[in-house]
Design a protein around this motif. Structure first.
Motif, PDB file in Angstrom:
ATOM      1  N   GLN A  48       0.681  -0.909  -0.007  1.00 26.80           N
ATOM      2  CA  GLN A  48       0.353  -0.242   0.391  1.00 26.80           C
ATOM      3  C   GLN A  48       0.857   1.440  -0.119  1.00 26.80           C
ATOM      4  O   GLN A  48       1.663   1.693   0.723  1.00 26.80           O
ATOM      5  CB  GLN A  48      -0.945  -0.073   1.344  1.00 26.80           C
ATOM      6  N   GLY A  81      -4.663  -0.543   8.732  1.00 26.52           N
ATOM      7  CA  GLY A  81      -5.639  -0.525   7.775  1.00 26.52           C
ATOM      8  C   GLY A  81      -5.064  -0.723   6.347  1.00 26.52           C
ATOM      9  O   GLY A  81      -5.690   0.035   5.273  1.00 26.52           O
ATOM     10  N   GLU A  85      -5.168  -3.376   6.197  1.00 26.19           N
ATOM     11  CA  GLU A  85      -6.410  -4.865   5.686  1.00 26.19           C
ATOM     12  C   GLU A  85      -8.095  -4.512   4.562  1.00 26.19           C
ATOM     13  O   GLU A  85      -7.814  -4.915   3.942  1.00 26.19           O
ATOM     14  CB  GLU A  85      -7.243  -4.891   6.814  1.00 26.19           C
ATOM     15  N   GLY A  86      -7.863  -2.630   4.143  1.00 26.02           N
ATOM     16  CA  GLY A  86      -8.832  -1.804   3.324  1.00 26.02           C
ATOM     17  C   GLY A  86      -8.021  -2.832   1.878  1.00 26.02           C
ATOM     18  O   GLY A  86      -8.881  -3.414   1.092  1.00 26.02           O
ATOM     19  N   THR A  87      -7.103  -2.396   1.824  1.00 23.56           N
ATOM     20  CA  THR A  87      -6.071  -3.013   0.493  1.00 23.56           C
ATOM     21  C   THR A  87      -6.300  -4.889   0.461  1.00 23.56           C
ATOM     22  O   THR A  87      -6.418  -5.431  -1.052  1.00 23.56           O
ATOM     23  CB  THR A  87      -4.938  -2.430   0.205  1.00 23.56           C
ATOM     24  N   ARG A 132      -9.424  -6.426   1.714  1.00 24.05           N
ATOM     25  CA  ARG A 132     -10.232  -7.225   1.093  1.00 24.05           C
ATOM     26  C   ARG A 132     -11.231  -6.439  -0.482  1.00 24.05           C
ATOM     27  O   ARG A 132     -11.603  -7.683  -0.919  1.00 24.05           O
ATOM     28  CB  ARG A 132     -11.675  -5.676   2.332  1.00 24.05           C
ATOM     29  N   GLU A 133      -9.717  -5.519  -0.539  1.00 23.42           N
ATOM     30  CA  GLU A 133      -9.946  -4.843  -2.132  1.00 23.42           C
ATOM     31  C   GLU A 133      -9.284  -5.742  -2.860  1.00 23.42           C
ATOM     32  O   GLU A 133     -10.621  -6.331  -4.117  1.00 23.42           O
ATOM     33  CB  GLU A 133      -9.625  -3.551  -2.537  1.00 23.42           C
ATOM     34  N   SER A 163     -12.264  -8.106  -3.177  1.00 23.46           N
ATOM     35  CA  SER A 163     -13.541  -8.337  -4.269  1.00 23.46           C
ATOM     36  C   SER A 163     -13.250  -8.420  -5.787  1.00 23.46           C
ATOM     37  O   SER A 163     -13.822  -8.507  -6.091  1.00 23.46           O
ATOM     38  CB  SER A 163     -13.342  -6.776  -3.802  1.00 23.46           C
ATOM     39  N   ALA A 172     -15.293 -10.239  -0.017  1.00 24.20           N
ATOM     40  CA  ALA A 172     -14.439  -9.279   0.674  1.00 24.20           C
ATOM     41  C   ALA A 172     -15.229  -8.625   1.949  1.00 24.20           C
ATOM     42  O   ALA A 172     -14.344  -8.638   2.742  1.00 24.20           O
ATOM     43  CB  ALA A 172     -14.160  -8.149  -0.144  1.00 24.20           C
ATOM     44  N   LYS A 173     -16.445  -8.566   2.054  1.00 19.49           N
ATOM     45  CA  LYS A 173     -16.885  -7.626   3.664  1.00 19.49           C
ATOM     46  C   LYS A 173     -16.820  -9.014   4.728  1.00 19.49           C
ATOM     47  O   LYS A 173     -16.621  -8.813   5.699  1.00 19.49           O
ATOM     48  CB  LYS A 173     -18.273  -7.215   3.148  1.00 19.49           C
TER      49      LYS A 173
END
Length: 255
Positions: free
Chosen positions: A9, A64, A66-68, A70-71, A74, A195-196
């Motif tokens: 990231q 943070g 973790e958001g990448t 999860r992307e 997806s 992803a959610k």
């Protein structure tokens, strides 16, 4: 086929801020997936779709990140792993490679490790080859395309200063991908739901058998930033000279 994508990231900005310890501060700006890593992820997904297997995305960073991850789930990655702990902070390329290699050994074995060839916030191009070296596997850098033959031999096309070179390698091996070599697919509705609900695996130094904290993070980094110089922006004044004048200038610079 078991594939590990090692991604990063990076700040979504040209502005850079440094802390008192001269490490990059990331909290003040949005973070995005490194562009070259997009190619690595898409190649992994295409190889998995064609040959079967599993794609795991791995990154080292703050919670943070973790958001990448999860992307990427997806976009159809199978699993995601986040190395996060204060002990990892401030790592240079060698300390980063040590942590990634240790994690890959715990999570693996893997047939293929894929990296972006360089990170937009560092531009060193060192982490992929270093990680492969620490794991004792071959690495081919600056790849624009790759495929497995029916004999399970990897063929990879490498970008060089004078053209391209076609390499062959037997797995396990590693590749670093050039930016824009593969366009990363868009998320799907099913992928967004996955992803959610997905459980991103969190790993600490103890989870990757790195109890010796002097080998990772700032403590394990043999290189340090000691000074930051700002480069002035804008267009600098230009003086037009003739070829003969330019030759005289060059002669004057030679010992």
């Amino acid at each position: 086929m078991n594939i590990l994508c090692l991604i990063k990231q990076v700040p979504d900005s040209l502005e850079v801020r440094m802390g008192s310890d001269l490490t990059l501060q990331r909290d003040f700006v949005a973070q995005v997936l490194n562009h070259a890593d997009e190619s690595a992820v898409e190649l992994a997904l295409q190889l998995r779709d064609k040959h079967g297997g599993k794609v795991t995305a791995l990154t080292m960073g703050p919670p943070g990140a973790e958001g990448t991850l999860r992307e990427l789930i997806s976009r159809n990655a199978d699993d995601a792993v986040l190395l996060t702990d204060k002990a990892f902070a401030g790592a240079d390329t060698l300390a980063t490679a040590r942590a990634l290699a240790a994690a890959a050994k715990v999570l693996g074995p893997f047939d293929l490790l894929l990296f972006g060839r360089r990170a937009a916030d560092g531009e060193t191009g060192q982490v992929g080859p270093m990680t492969a070296a620490l794991m004792g596997i071959p690495c081919i850098a600056n790849i624009t395309s790759a495929e497995f033959t029916e004999e399970n031999i990897l063929t990879a096309r490498q970008l060089t200063e004078t053209g391209t070179v076609l390499w062959e390698a037997k797995p396990p091996c590693a590749l670093t991908l050039c930016e824009w070599s593969y366009a990363l697919r868009l998320p799907t509705m099913g992928g967004l739901r996955k992803a959610k609900q997905a459980a991103v695996r969190i790993m600490t130094p103890a989870d990757i058998d790195m109890e010796d904290l002097t080998k990772i993070g700032l403590k394990g980094s043999p290189t340090r930033v000691t000074r930051i110089d700002a480069r002035s922006g804008g267009v600098k004044p230009t003086k037009w000279v003739t070829v003969d004048e330019a030759i005289e200038v060059v002669k004057g610079m030679c010992p």
